[in-house]
Design a protein around this motif. Structure first.
Motif, PDB file in Angstrom:
ATOM      1  N   UNK A  66       0.950  -1.080   0.119  1.00  0.00           N
ATOM      2  CA  UNK A  66       0.008   0.443  -0.596  1.00  0.00           C
ATOM      3  C   UNK A  66       0.712   1.120   0.333  1.00  0.00           C
ATOM      4  N   UNK A 113       0.613   5.659   0.385  1.00  0.00           N
ATOM      5  CA  UNK A 113      -0.379   6.418   0.574  1.00  0.00           C
ATOM      6  C   UNK A 113       1.230   7.765  -0.074  1.00  0.00           C
ATOM      7  N   UNK A 136       1.280  12.347  -1.317  1.00  0.00           N
ATOM      8  CA  UNK A 136       0.654  13.465  -0.891  1.00  0.00           C
ATOM      9  C   UNK A 136       1.289  14.143  -1.793  1.00  0.00           C
ATOM     10  N   UNK A 163     -11.310   3.044   0.555  1.00  0.00           N
ATOM     11  CA  UNK A 163     -10.004   2.298   0.748  1.00  0.00           C
ATOM     12  C   UNK A 163      -9.372   1.631   1.074  1.00  0.00           C
ATOM     13  N   UNK A 164      -8.850   1.159  -0.626  1.00  0.00           N
ATOM     14  CA  UNK A 164      -8.111  -0.539  -0.771  1.00  0.00           C
ATOM     15  C   UNK A 164      -7.486  -0.501   0.101  1.00  0.00           C
ATOM     16  N   UNK A 165      -7.888  -2.151   0.023  1.00  0.00           N
ATOM     17  CA  UNK A 165      -7.483  -2.823   1.220  1.00  0.00           C
ATOM     18  C   UNK A 165      -5.976  -3.887   0.462  1.00  0.00           C
ATOM     19  N   UNK A 197      -5.233  -0.990  -7.500  1.00  0.00           N
ATOM     20  CA  UNK A 197      -7.002  -0.729  -6.692  1.00  0.00           C
ATOM     21  C   UNK A 197      -6.527   0.572  -6.541  1.00  0.00           C
ATOM     22  N   UNK A 251      -8.408  11.193  -1.847  1.00  0.00           N
ATOM     23  CA  UNK A 251      -8.897  11.458  -0.115  1.00  0.00           C
ATOM     24  C   UNK A 251      -8.566  12.867  -0.016  1.00  0.00           C
ATOM     25  N   UNK A 309      -4.600  13.292  -1.548  1.00  0.00           N
ATOM     26  CA  UNK A 309      -4.203  11.984  -0.603  1.00  0.00           C
ATOM     27  C   UNK A 309      -4.610  10.955  -1.372  1.00  0.00           C
ATOM     28  N   UNK A 339      -4.420   6.816  -2.168  1.00  0.00           N
ATOM     29  CA  UNK A 339      -4.036   5.303  -1.999  1.00  0.00           C
ATOM     30  C   UNK A 339      -3.696   4.230  -2.665  1.00  0.00           C
TER      31      UNK A 339
END
Lengths: 345, 345, 345, 345
Positions: free
Chosen positions: D242, D244, D246, D280-282, D293, D297, D306, D308
């Motif tokens: 994952x 994240x 910015x 919120x991709x897992x 995926x 945000x 943001x 993800x």
């Protein structure tokens, strides 16, 4: 020896308080309340406590609580603010592990927690219990608002930079990750092992309740309102928070003195450990311990300070910090009951 | 205050000894040896010990060890048997966490461990340190062979049945499961997270080194040679052993008194907890604690006693039991340094 | 191309059916029902299905189901037995993944499932769908009771021994371990990650619903009633069952031919893999695959046969076996849609 | 049907290539090489492949490789650059999963990988195989440098913002987290289950080899050199990344069109899925699948975008993307062999 009560003891912070207090030489736990589990021995729910406590969960009884020297609240938000005024009037001291008294701006609080605050006076008088910032106020406090888990890891990591005014406080980023125990012990499908095992995700990326708490604390440290982006993530493990913090130095030359700045800032703190520059703190190095461990990093040709800060969300992020606050409030040695090393591996 | 040395401290049992001894009021750790890591501060390898120990790993030095009151061996098999005679001669007491002195029949030992035993005299004189069986001998012992992890969980679970002669001792089955820390801390591909995470398997099903140790202990309890099948399994977690034990009652009517038999057998044992009949002990209920927790079960119309027994393999299965033995040997309170509840969750 | 409906699709077996059927060339999924989630797109609940299915959960509608060629029930017990008769009357074929039609003795069923059976006729006519035993009956069946997860792993592992009458059938022991997905997807506290992560325990040790199903199947294989002790355990992982089976050979000399017996018994089975004698099957070797993998072991001087048998509880233990049954029922190649290797690591 | 060879098949990307190619209808795997394991059947090392491949690992043999249409390199860096020129001369096409041909600036490459590049001509001619950026070049390429795992997740997530010039490209932050399989399958102590289970940490925070690769790709997308801070972290799980991300919008008003921008950018991409704003991709939603995926945000009053972004590091981050590249190079349907949904739970 002081008499202690715990309100709302069935969750993970409740059992963690008991685990710590079981070996605290100055504390006698008088009661632990739970409306839903009243009558059940705590050791039936938490078999690690077999042989340590004979207590059963009991209905909350204000008379019993008022006979205590200190009451911990380990309740969902909205409970403590209703019970605290009466305990305050009775001269009982309180450490509230919930969010009820953490936010000073009650409009902000109401907005994030979805209800009006019912104890505005005490919200104003409560001391936000981050000992590394306001130890002296905690000593005198009747009501301590125990900080949230993410806010503890994030604030401690940013503090020296903001207190010294070294970074652009309008562009702070806190990318934080937590084990599952931070979500508590309710039967939510989203917290099943089958849902979060072997998976990782961000959550609350558009806004999380710890954001205003973080903003409040960092703004206090900076002396003016900061801009901070905070994104929490869920790690497939039980305990531990790691926060990776990003801030832009006004003067890249300041990199040379950051390490000594951090070491000096925390040199007398028993529960903050600044590792050598370039280290990578592991959450397991603080598992079960009331410790915040952090390290600084710089990437080539960059003026971004990177701080990695780890805590155990249930200890320095909750029950351990609450006991630390208790120790300060009652004049016990600050590390009492909190001396054992973390459980590694 | 006694002086303690640790030989072979880089593995998980070494760090676990340090974790426990860090808060033991009667122990001063003088040295911790490692040929491969000599010079490295222990807290660099195990950051949970930062602030607790200033020690660095050192080359093994017999003179230093001989100045200790007690030496723990946390070494692979074959090391202690070579160093113990000289320490014995020097009057030092030893708790050996390795397998060197556990098996009395040295042909059996040689067969399973692939080398001839080099200290047969001390192998004969060593006390097999399961306090629940031979506490008085441990008190006097100069050399204690600390039991293996599986053997601890299996023996404690079967003991009352065999001591009372209630079951068919030729048909015992021990299906045991362990977390990965039991395999130690070597860089083996088979122990990578990528290999054992999210997976479960039996291993050593055709024969594991703990089988002769289990057989020896159970035979002693039964008063004659037992037949036992032992299959270990690897659980995708770090700490904890669960052993499910199966034995056939000679007389099914004896089921009625099993629970009270177990409770009576262990009522004075500080580190054995018999749960109510039909309970399911969880390994997490003993994580980090020197505890064996067990419960009994019966299935309908069956004369098979089922015992589920759990320990933390690194604590009651290794370092904690070693400290318990030390406490007994030196006349300290048996629970000293071992009082804290397990870390749950 | 057949039309398929799924009743009760929100649980883990429901999503697993969809995952498998997504790439099955002969199946068109017409509907997937859920009373509680009607209207929600399945891909919102299970994002791995985004781009694979446009379906939303729907209220159960018998007319829609009757228009299907096959209906899978992935419901809690008690649901299928009420809906099946009408579907049978409509000529629809059914594979029921719940326990409703697995037990032939309806008193036993009522006793373990806590309700009277409402479709005794179909309970009698249902075929217990273990293809390795009754493939020909499945081909003709209108109603197939898909076996439970533990019973699949245990029966396949014991089958050759019992069919050949080689072991003492009164003393069978099945020590079985499962990942958490076997408990389904309900918001139970006991299945939280915080409760079962990093821990291991037995459960249902005094009696589990799969015991009568196992006993029924093993008794059929043995030709007479068997005595079996079955203890399930919970592994801190998501998918996978390992069953370690213990049986006493009448004649230890038979050990020599066990491996070839097992290989011969399963040589034409596409989904049973007998590994070399002394191997240790890992659950990850079948993760996501419709496979049962097993191996045999013997300990020195012992007449106990040890079998370790692994499956993915959601595949060969549920949805995969259901699709295998469907393939047999409709004359598709038995491996259709089930060819992909397991996901390792 | 093309003939495919794999060089260096014992690692996790090697077994993952085999897992995927096992069901690819247009591929015949001719050989899989390993110097250390030559002679061992691949299914002995990876039992999930039992029944799928009869291949054994073989010594690398250029003649055999030259008889292939395509060779995958799944080797440590430094191997492919020495073998590729001869294969190129022989007209073989290559997808290199190692880092040898990813970086165009060979001084940068030498600096990060600690050796001089030995095939500078082919380093220049290699196509960096991110299909979502350079699909047409891949089609014609003889040599494709398969992107790194982190760079895939990070680049795809930032692409639309940089291509459109919407953000301050000097201040990009990528906080990325990976499961343990990304570190490969060597017997390193640091990757033991006992070391990384139940723990989380940053690593390479002062500089990681994927940083220059990320910078190169983002700079190409932005049209000029970008400033990016990249911190990787280790998650206690096996598969999944994952990231994240910015970035600061030049114009906060642009937030309104970001979602449609992302959806448009990837609408024809079979392996990129833009979820609804605020999702919120897992990582589990892509486990085992060749999928990226992502979701966007915004926090209140913030001009920080943001993103993800999740992938399976072994699939879209390695072997799956390699097969996708192969499909493109040979004119197969791009999704061939990559259609199955992710394994959830």
């Amino acid at each position: 020896m002081i008499k202690v009560g715990i309100v709302g003891g069935t969750g993970y912070t409740g059992v963690e308080l008991l685990r710590i207090l079981a070996v605290h030489p100055e504390v006698s736990v008088q009661c632990i309340t739970s409306r839903s589990e009243a009558g059940m021995p705590v050791a039936d729910m938490y078999p690690n406590l077999r042989g340590h406590f004979d207590l059963a969960f009991s209905e909350p009884d204000v008379a019993v609580l008022k006979a205590c020297d200190l009451v911990f609240f380990a309740t969902p938000h909205g409970v403590a603010m209703r019970m605290v005024p009466e305990l305050m009037a009775g001269g009982v001291r309180v450490v509230d592990l919930s969010a009820d008294f953490r936010i000073k701006d009650l409009d902000v609080w109401a907005n994030w927690y979805g209800m009006a605050h019912e104890s505005p006076d005490w919200a104003e008088r409560a001391v936000y219990g981050l000992p590394e910032v306001v130890r002296d106020e905690i000593r005198q406090a009747q009501l301590v608002a125990n900080p949230g888990c993410y806010p503890t890891a994030v604030q401690l990591g940013f503090l020296p930079l903001l207190e010294e005014g070294l970074v652009d406080a309008s562009r702070l980023i806190a990318d934080a990750k937590s084990g599952a125990s931070g979500a508590g012990r309710q039967g939510k499908i989203g917290m099943l092992h089958g849902e979060i095992g072997e998976s990782f995700k961000a959550y609350g990326a558009s806004g999380h309740r710890h954001l205003p708490e973080i903003r409040q604390g960092l703004s206090a440290a900076a002396g003016s309102s900061v801009g901070v982006t905070f994104v929490p993530h869920l790690i497939p493990m039980i305990r531990g928070i790691e926060a990776t913090l990003y801030a832009e130095l006004h003067d890249p030359g300041a990199f040379d003195r950051l390490q000594s700045l951090y070491e000096a800032r925390f040199q007398d703190e028993p529960f903050v450990d600044v590792m050598p520059f370039g280290s990578h703190p592991e959450t397991r190095s603080v598992r079960g311990a009331n410790q915040c461990r952090m390290a600084l990093h710089r990437q080539e040709n960059s003026n971004i300070v990177i701080v990695s800060s780890v805590i155990d969300n249930l200890v320095k992020g909750a029950a351990g910090q609450a006991v630390q606050n208790m120790n300060i409030m009652f004049g016990f040695r600050e590390t009492m009951g909190l001396e054992a090393p973390a459980l590694l591996p």
